[in-house]
Design a protein around this motif. Structure first.
Motif, short mmCIF file in Angstrom:
data_model
loop_
_atom_site.label_atom_id
_atom_site.label_comp_id
_atom_site.label_asym_id
_atom_site.label_seq_id
_atom_site.Cartn_x
_atom_site.Cartn_y
_atom_site.Cartn_z
N GLY A 151 6.91 54.63 24.35
CA GLY A 151 8.11 54.50 23.41
C GLY A 151 7.84 53.67 22.21
O GLY A 151 6.54 53.37 22.05
N ARG A 152 8.48 53.79 21.29
CA ARG A 152 8.32 53.06 19.94
C ARG A 152 8.54 51.47 19.82
O ARG A 152 7.83 50.77 19.32
CB ARG A 152 9.29 53.56 18.82
CG ARG A 152 9.33 55.13 18.63
CD ARG A 152 10.02 55.65 17.49
NE ARG A 152 9.64 54.76 16.35
CZ ARG A 152 10.52 54.55 15.10
NH1 ARG A 152 11.97 54.82 15.35
NH2 ARG A 152 10.34 53.86 14.17
N VAL A 153 9.34 50.85 20.79
CA VAL A 153 9.30 49.64 21.08
C VAL A 153 8.67 49.14 22.50
O VAL A 153 9.28 49.62 23.61
CB VAL A 153 10.88 49.07 21.37
CG1 VAL A 153 10.80 47.49 21.50
CG2 VAL A 153 11.70 49.37 20.20
N ARG A 154 7.68 48.53 22.16
CA ARG A 154 6.73 48.08 23.38
C ARG A 154 7.02 46.98 24.08
O ARG A 154 6.82 45.83 23.25
CB ARG A 154 5.19 48.65 23.17
CG ARG A 154 4.82 49.83 22.78
CD ARG A 154 3.62 50.02 22.42
NE ARG A 154 3.10 51.58 22.42
CZ ARG A 154 1.93 52.05 22.05
NH1 ARG A 154 0.92 51.15 21.88
NH2 ARG A 154 1.52 53.37 22.08
N ASP A 211 12.29 52.89 25.93
CA ASP A 211 11.91 54.08 26.22
C ASP A 211 12.19 54.12 27.86
O ASP A 211 11.45 53.29 28.55
CB ASP A 211 10.61 54.85 26.07
CG ASP A 211 10.43 56.28 26.38
OD1 ASP A 211 10.94 56.70 27.60
OD2 ASP A 211 9.88 56.92 25.34
N VAL A 216 16.59 47.01 17.02
CA VAL A 216 15.14 47.11 16.89
C VAL A 216 14.73 48.29 17.54
O VAL A 216 14.84 48.57 18.64
CB VAL A 216 14.35 45.91 17.51
CG1 VAL A 216 13.00 46.34 17.42
CG2 VAL A 216 14.75 44.53 16.58
N GLU A 217 14.13 49.29 16.57
CA GLU A 217 13.85 50.59 17.12
C GLU A 217 12.30 50.84 17.02
O GLU A 217 11.93 51.90 17.28
CB GLU A 217 14.70 51.66 16.59
CG GLU A 217 16.10 51.52 16.88
CD GLU A 217 16.98 52.77 16.37
OE1 GLU A 217 16.74 53.75 17.01
OE2 GLU A 217 17.44 52.50 15.25
N SER A 218 11.72 50.02 16.73
CA SER A 218 10.05 50.03 16.54
C SER A 218 9.63 48.55 16.84
O SER A 218 10.11 47.31 16.59
CB SER A 218 9.59 50.34 15.30
OG SER A 218 9.93 49.67 14.21
N THR A 219 8.24 48.48 17.19
CA THR A 219 7.65 47.26 17.56
C THR A 219 7.58 46.53 16.49
O THR A 219 7.64 45.16 16.43
CB THR A 219 6.26 47.54 18.44
OG1 THR A 219 6.47 48.28 19.76
CG2 THR A 219 5.80 46.39 18.77
N GLU A 220 7.04 47.06 15.39
CA GLU A 220 6.83 46.31 14.22
C GLU A 220 8.10 45.45 13.59
O GLU A 220 7.90 44.70 12.83
CB GLU A 220 6.40 47.30 12.96
CG GLU A 220 4.89 47.98 13.40
CD GLU A 220 5.01 49.09 14.49
OE1 GLU A 220 3.96 49.27 15.23
OE2 GLU A 220 6.20 49.51 14.82
N ALA A 221 9.23 46.18 13.93
CA ALA A 221 10.47 45.61 13.52
C ALA A 221 11.03 44.34 14.12
O ALA A 221 11.72 43.52 13.87
CB ALA A 221 11.57 46.59 13.39
N ARG A 258 15.76 49.12 21.66
CA ARG A 258 15.75 50.31 22.37
C ARG A 258 14.27 50.96 23.27
O ARG A 258 13.60 50.99 22.53
CB ARG A 258 16.00 51.42 21.20
CG ARG A 258 17.42 51.40 20.76
CD ARG A 258 18.37 51.79 21.83
NE ARG A 258 19.93 51.45 21.25
CZ ARG A 258 20.59 52.57 20.50
NH1 ARG A 258 19.87 53.62 20.60
NH2 ARG A 258 21.77 52.35 20.39
#
Length: 550
Positions: free
Chosen positions: A359-362, A532, A505-510, A530
């Motif tokens: 997923g995009r959020v780890r 996965d 938050v939908e990405s780790t970087e965010a 979010r």
């Protein structure tokens, strides 16, 4: 002459109570009235009795003194049972006060009548009912003593409505003294001799009744003896995880090398922990009832020692007293276990390196960021769920008390615990990590956090399922998914509807920028992650669990 309610509140002040967590009920109106004029006790109005009881339990964990919840008759008492069970399982001092029906109606099945002994007898250290206003001071003192004594835990005191409204002339009772058991010189001499002759010793820290001083003393002892020290399930703040002798978490999904070290130890020193199924991997690492290891079991309750395991050296003592005695021991001139300690420490440090999840959020990177960015005194709370496995693996607790989590595995604990922590330590960051299912067990307490202006940060890992049960489901019945899928609210809109700040938050970087904004908020702030569904655990994906790994 004072009302029973006033007698009660005055006695609570004398016992050191500084906060009462409550959902008000008509059965204890007289006690609520007495709180109107009492500035020494803060009345915290909650939205569910389960949340109130968990806040009281968390207060007990943080202070070592009983936290207090006050609820009404049967609906309130049964709702509060979830928090009482946490206190029982986690050996946390707590007092639950329950308003009851009038004495004249007792035993007739009156509206909301409940038998407290039948309800709480198996999970409380003591259950009583004050049937005369004159006896309120005596019975409150007894409840606090029971909560503080031996294996600490909850005490329950029932207060009939007419007893609280009646007037009486009675003096307050002095708080009852609780003996503090300490290890004998002979026991410590024997322990030192066994350690000096050992080749593969290991220390396990757990249980309640801990303190910052005890953590320092254990650290001093471990460093002097160069001993490997592990924490039991959700007691990771008992020793600074950066200490070179800290070798990991004997909890769920334990490091195989740590598990092997427990099984292979020739001397196992267990401090404060009842030594149940989780740190022993279902009683397989330590054989019951007679361990292969030379077992030193230090615990404040004689009834706990020998309940499952026959200790070779049983020591009835509190954790603080035992840690102090350990810190005074002089190490042997030569130790044979330094390599073991180094190897276990290296294995623990390797586990801190994140394994990339799907997923995009780890979540592993989120937890690593929290561990790096939060100050050493930040308090992190959580409830139950697979999301917590990421926290237990990747977060380093830097001191006591910085971890609030239920060893009972109770969902919904994180938010109420965070509220209690922020009320007690307003200057320290308080972070909640929760799953989507876990948060909504007590999500209405967000209103309590907003009402009292508490700037806590709530991080909710949303994977739209009851993840732990889904994992077991896929292990045993692959592909046959039932009763574990969730349809969730919009968590951002949910939080904002209470008056809290919120972000998705939908990405780790965010995540890191969102965290900084949340920490700077003047009130509660929620961050929805979010996640996965494939990222079901810190080690394996859903596909891997089903046996279909490519």
């Amino acid at each position: 002459m004072r009302t029973g309610g006033k007698i009660l509140i005055d006695q609570l002040v004398g016992e050191g109570c500084r906060a009462i967590f409550t959902v008000p009920g008509e059965s204890f109106i007289a006690a609520l009235d007495a709180l109107f004029d009492e500035s020494a006790i803060r009345t915290v109005v909650c939205r569910h009795e389960g949340g109130a009881a968990m806040m009281a339990e968390a207060t007990g964990k943080l202070t070592g003194e009983p936290g207090v919840a006050f609820v009404t008759r049967a609906p309130g008492a049964t709702n509060a049972a979830s928090g009482v069970y946490v206190a029982h399982h986690d050996a946390t001092p707590m007092v639950l006060l329950v308003g009851l029906v009038e004495r004249a109606h007792e035993g007739r099945g009156a509206f909301q009548e409940i038998d407290l002994q039948a309800m709480f007898g198996s999970v409380a250290n003591w259950v009583g009912v004050a049937r005369e206003s004159e006896r309120i001071p005596e019975l409150v003192a007894r409840a606090f003593q029971a909560a503080r004594s031996g294996r600490r835990g909850p005490a329950v005191l029932g207060l009939p409505e007419d007893v609280l409204s009646a007037t009486a002339s009675v003096e307050g009772a002095a708080p009852l003294q609780v003996p503090a058991p300490t290890p004998s010189a002979a026991q410590m001499t024997k322990l030192k001799a066994k350690l000096s002759a050992a080749e593969r010793p290991l220390v396990l820290l757990g249980g309640g009744g801990w303190s910052a001083e005890a953590a320092r003393d254990i650290g001093k002892f471990a460093a002097a003896f160069d001993l490997p020290v592990a924490a039991t399930f959700r007691r990771q703040d008992h020793l600074d995880n950066r200490h070179p002798c800290y070798v990991g978490h004997a909890g769920i999904d334990m490091d195989p090398k740590l598990a092997a070290a427990i099984r292979g130890a020739d001397v196992l020193v267990v401090v404060g922990e009842g030594l149940g199924d989780i740190p022993t991997a279902g009683y397989t690492l330590v054989s019951a009832p007679k361990p292969a290891q030379f077992l030193v079991h230090a615990h404040p309750s004689a009834a706990e020692i020998g309940r499952v395991y026959r200790a070779d050296l049983p020591i009835v003592t509190g954790g603080e007293a035992f840690a102090k005695a350990l810190s005074r021991l002089k190490p042997p001139a030569k130790t044979r276990w330094s390599r073991l300690r180094r190897d276990l420490r290296a294995s623990y440090e390797r586990l801190l390196k994140p394994i990339p999840s799907a997923g995009r959020v780890r979540l592993e990177e989120v937890i690593s960021t929290l561990s790096r960015q939060l100050p050493d005194d930040a308090i992190v709370t959580n409830g139950a769920g697979n999301y917590a496995g990421f926290l237990h693996r990747y977060y380093q607790y830097k001191g006591w008390p910085t971890q609030l989590a239920p060893t009972s595995g109770s969902m919904g604990y994180g938010l109420p615990a965070a509220i209690a922590a922020k009320l007690m330590y307003p200057g320290r960051p308080v972070i909640v990590l929760a799953g989507d299912g876990c948060l909504l067990m007590t999500g209405q307490e967000l209103a309590t956090a907003v009402q009292y202006g508490l700037p806590i940060v709530i991080i909710v890992a949303n994977n739209a399922m009851y993840g732990t049960i889904r994992m077991h489901q896929e292990q045993r019945y692959p592909g046959r998914v039932v009763a574990t899928t969730l349809v969730n609210p919009d968590f951002v809109a949910f939080a904002r509807s209470f008056g809290a700040a919120a972000a998705r938050v939908e990405s780790t970087e965010a995540f890191e920028p969102a965290l900084q904004r949340a920490l700077a908020a003047k009130g509660p702030a929620l961050i929805e992650l979010r996640i996965d569904p494939e990222a079901i655990s810190a080690r394996r994906t859903l596909t891997q669990i089903r046996g279909k790994s490519p």
